[in-house]
Design a protein around this motif. Sequence first.
Motif, mmCIF file in Angstrom:
data_model
loop_
_atom_site.group_PDB
_atom_site.id
_atom_site.type_symbol
_atom_site.label_atom_id
_atom_site.label_comp_id
_atom_site.label_asym_id
_atom_site.label_seq_id
_atom_site.Cartn_x
_atom_site.Cartn_y
_atom_site.Cartn_z
ATOM 1 N N ARG A 83 -0.084 -125.860 14.988
ATOM 2 C CA ARG A 83 -1.262 -126.550 15.705
ATOM 3 C C ARG A 83 -2.292 -127.202 15.103
ATOM 4 O O ARG A 83 -2.823 -126.617 14.248
ATOM 5 C CB ARG A 83 -1.791 -125.545 16.779
ATOM 6 C CG ARG A 83 -0.597 -124.912 17.605
ATOM 7 C CD ARG A 83 -1.368 -124.272 18.990
ATOM 8 N NE ARG A 83 -2.445 -123.320 18.557
ATOM 9 C CZ ARG A 83 -3.663 -123.495 18.846
ATOM 10 N NH1 ARG A 83 -3.733 -124.294 20.022
ATOM 11 N NH2 ARG A 83 -4.408 -122.371 18.596
ATOM 12 N N VAL A 84 -2.704 -128.490 15.365
ATOM 13 C CA VAL A 84 -3.835 -129.140 14.923
ATOM 14 C C VAL A 84 -4.988 -128.167 15.064
ATOM 15 O O VAL A 84 -6.169 -127.919 14.127
ATOM 16 C CB VAL A 84 -3.869 -130.468 15.534
ATOM 17 C CG1 VAL A 84 -5.329 -131.053 14.887
ATOM 18 C CG2 VAL A 84 -2.862 -131.300 14.996
ATOM 19 N N MET A 85 -5.294 -127.505 16.190
ATOM 20 C CA MET A 85 -6.468 -126.668 16.498
ATOM 21 C C MET A 85 -6.511 -125.515 15.676
ATOM 22 O O MET A 85 -7.405 -125.133 15.587
ATOM 23 C CB MET A 85 -6.252 -126.342 18.089
ATOM 24 C CG MET A 85 -6.801 -127.301 19.015
ATOM 25 S SD MET A 85 -8.564 -127.897 18.553
ATOM 26 C CE MET A 85 -9.332 -126.374 18.807
ATOM 27 N N ALA A 86 -5.298 -125.156 15.356
ATOM 28 C CA ALA A 86 -5.306 -123.967 13.938
ATOM 29 C C ALA A 86 -5.664 -124.457 12.807
ATOM 30 O O ALA A 86 -6.375 -123.708 12.098
ATOM 31 C CB ALA A 86 -4.026 -123.607 13.917
ATOM 32 N N LEU A 87 -5.879 -125.720 12.518
ATOM 33 C CA LEU A 87 -6.167 -126.092 11.250
ATOM 34 C C LEU A 87 -7.831 -126.192 11.302
ATOM 35 O O LEU A 87 -8.658 -126.052 10.532
ATOM 36 C CB LEU A 87 -5.754 -127.608 10.896
ATOM 37 C CG LEU A 87 -4.361 -127.715 10.562
ATOM 38 C CD1 LEU A 87 -3.900 -129.130 9.885
ATOM 39 C CD2 LEU A 87 -3.822 -126.689 9.226
ATOM 40 N N ARG A 124 -13.850 -132.821 11.484
ATOM 41 C CA ARG A 124 -13.457 -133.746 10.650
ATOM 42 C C ARG A 124 -11.796 -133.570 10.275
ATOM 43 O O ARG A 124 -10.986 -134.411 10.469
ATOM 44 C CB ARG A 124 -14.178 -133.878 9.370
ATOM 45 C CG ARG A 124 -13.782 -135.142 8.232
ATOM 46 C CD ARG A 124 -14.407 -135.029 6.977
ATOM 47 N NE ARG A 124 -16.120 -135.346 7.439
ATOM 48 C CZ ARG A 124 -16.532 -136.748 7.469
ATOM 49 N NH1 ARG A 124 -15.471 -137.662 7.329
ATOM 50 N NH2 ARG A 124 -17.529 -136.840 7.713
ATOM 51 N N LEU A 125 -11.448 -132.505 9.900
ATOM 52 C CA LEU A 125 -10.127 -132.184 9.528
ATOM 53 C C LEU A 125 -9.065 -132.383 10.995
ATOM 54 O O LEU A 125 -8.082 -132.848 10.759
ATOM 55 C CB LEU A 125 -9.927 -130.542 8.980
ATOM 56 C CG LEU A 125 -8.593 -130.219 8.528
ATOM 57 C CD1 LEU A 125 -7.961 -130.918 7.306
ATOM 58 C CD2 LEU A 125 -8.721 -128.821 8.248
ATOM 59 N N GLN A 126 -9.687 -131.886 11.657
ATOM 60 C CA GLN A 126 -9.076 -131.990 13.113
ATOM 61 C C GLN A 126 -8.436 -133.661 13.411
ATOM 62 O O GLN A 126 -7.507 -134.077 13.628
ATOM 63 C CB GLN A 126 -9.668 -131.636 14.219
ATOM 64 C CG GLN A 126 -8.990 -131.630 15.546
ATOM 65 C CD GLN A 126 -9.808 -130.862 16.657
ATOM 66 O OE1 GLN A 126 -10.835 -130.559 16.349
ATOM 67 N NE2 GLN A 126 -9.312 -130.822 18.077
#
Length: 557
Positions: free
Chosen positions: A9-13, A101-103
Motif C-alpha cells: 500500500r502507498v500509505m504503508a510507504l 513527499r514519498l507518498q
Amino acid sequence: MSQDQALIRVMALHALAYCERLFYLEEVEEIRVADHRVYAGRTLHEAEVDVDGEWQSVQLESETWGLKGKVDYVRYRDGGVVAFEHKRGRSCGDDAWESDRLQVIAYAALLEEHLSKPIKEGRVRYHANNKTVRVPIAEDSFTKLRAAIARARELAATVQRPPVAENEKLCAKCSLAPVCLPEEERLMQAADVDDSHRVDFTRGGDQSALPRLFPEDDERRIVHVTEEGSRVGKSGEQIVVTPRESTPGESEPHKFPGRDVAAIVLHGPTQISSQAIHYAVAHNIGVHWLTGGGHYVAGLVPAGGVQRRHRQFEGLRDAQMCLSLARRLAKAKVENQLKFLMRNSRGKDNDGIAAQAVKNMRAELRGVDRAPDIDTLRGHEGMAGKLYFSALPVLLDQSQELMRFAGRNRRPPEDPFNAALSFGYSLLYRDVMAAVICVGLDPAFGFFHTPRSAAYPLALDVMELFRVVLWDLPLVASVNRAQWKEEHFTRTQKQVWLSAGGRKQAIELYEKRKQEKWKHPVLKYSLSYARAMELEVRLLEKEWSGSPGLFANMRIR
C-alpha cells in the motif's frame, strides 16, 4: 516483483518514511488503531469536494512497482496531470514532510504507468496552515521510491520488530504508541540489565519525567449479559441486548453504541447473532462465553499475529528466560499476598495465625529467590499460597456466618466464600485472556503454569499478578461490609454457586475495582487496573523482543 509477493500500500510507504516501527506494526503485524487524528483525517477526505477543474479519486495498482493505492485527487494543472494529497496538519515550513513527499511520488509513479505519460509534479495540501506545497517529480524521486519499496520488503521478511524511532517527538502523535510503548522501551535501554534479566533502574535517569503515551484508562465499557434467554444483536452501529420475553414492560432492549463497547461477556444460556459477532471482530470488540457458574468457556481469537507468536515461541524456548520470568512472577504474587495479610490483619490476629503464616511465607519467598529450576520454584510458590489461604480467615469479620472461610476448595466450590472467590477469578481470567488476545500472543504457551486443563497457561501466568489486587482485596472488603446475603447463592448437597443476583453483585464489585487507579513503581505513571492488565502483557512481550526487565514489577501499596 515476485508473483508470491503482495502489493504494498502507498500509505504503508508513508508510514515507513515516518517510522519503520510504525510500518512494521501496521503492515506486517496488521495492528491498526484509529485514534481521533485518524478519524479527523478520514472526515477531511470525505468532506473535501472541489468543483474547480477536473479531478477524480482513483484506485491504482502496478505489478511493476509492486504498489497499490488510492490517489486523493487527480487534476489538470498548468497543462499536465497532477496528483493531489490532502493532509489535515501543517506543512514543514515551505516544504512537504518527507513521508508526504514519498507518498505523492508513489502516486505519481502509479499515474505515470497508468496514463503512459510523464507526471512532472505532485502537490500536498496542508489544511492546518492553508498551504499547498509542490513536489517536483524527477528520476531521482523514483530512485528514492525504489529504495523505500526494497526496505519495506526487507522488513516484511523478518519476524523481529525494528527499533523505536530516534526522534521522540514522532511518538507523541502516533496512534500506535500504546502498542509500541516507545518511552517504556527507551527507559529499558537506559537501565542496566544483567544476564539474568535483572534490571537496575537507578541508571535509567529520572523516570518521573517519563512522557505518558499509554492511556490511563479504556473508556469503553464491558457488557455483561447475565439474564437467561437474553439475545445480543446488532442494529446499525449499535450493540442491542434484548432480554427474554416475560412480563410486559420488562423485555425492552438495551442499546449500546458500538464505539463504546470493549467486550461482550455472555453468561450461561444467552445468545449472540452472527451479525453481532462479525461486527465485534471488525471493531476490535471481544466476545467471551462463561457458564452460569462463572467457568470460562471460550473467546474469539482474531486472525493475525504471526510474527508476534514466532517471537513468543522462540523466546519461551530459552529455559533461562522462562526461569527468570517465573521467578519474577512468583515473587510479585507472594509479595502481594504478604502485604495484603500484613496490612489487613493488624488488630485482628489474636491467635498469631497470620503472623506465623507471614513468617513462613517469607521463608518460601527466599526459596523462590534461590530456586534452581521452575519445578522447585513452583513448590515454593504453591506452599506460600497454602499459607496465605490458611491465614485469610483472620481478615474476615468473625461475627458473620454466611461467608466463613475454612480453606480453599473448588471444582465445585463447597461454600459461599469459595463460590464467590472462584467466580471472581473467572472474571479476571476473561480479562487477562482478552489482554493476551489483544496483544496478539498465543495463550496456550506460557512459562510458569503447565497445560493440565483447558485453561490457557499464559493467561494463568499473568493472572497471578492480579488475583490479590483485583479480587481477593475487594471480596474481603465486601464480606466485612456485610454485602453478601443468602439470596446471592444457590446450593445443592455438594455445591454452591452464585445466583443471578450474586453474579450481578460480583460483577459490580469487580468492574468497580478495575476502574480504580494504580501507579506503576517503575514507569511512574498512574493507570486503571483494567489498563494495567494489557500493559503487563505488552511488557511481557518485550521480554523476548529486545527490551526485558519491566514485566512483573507491579505491587500493591
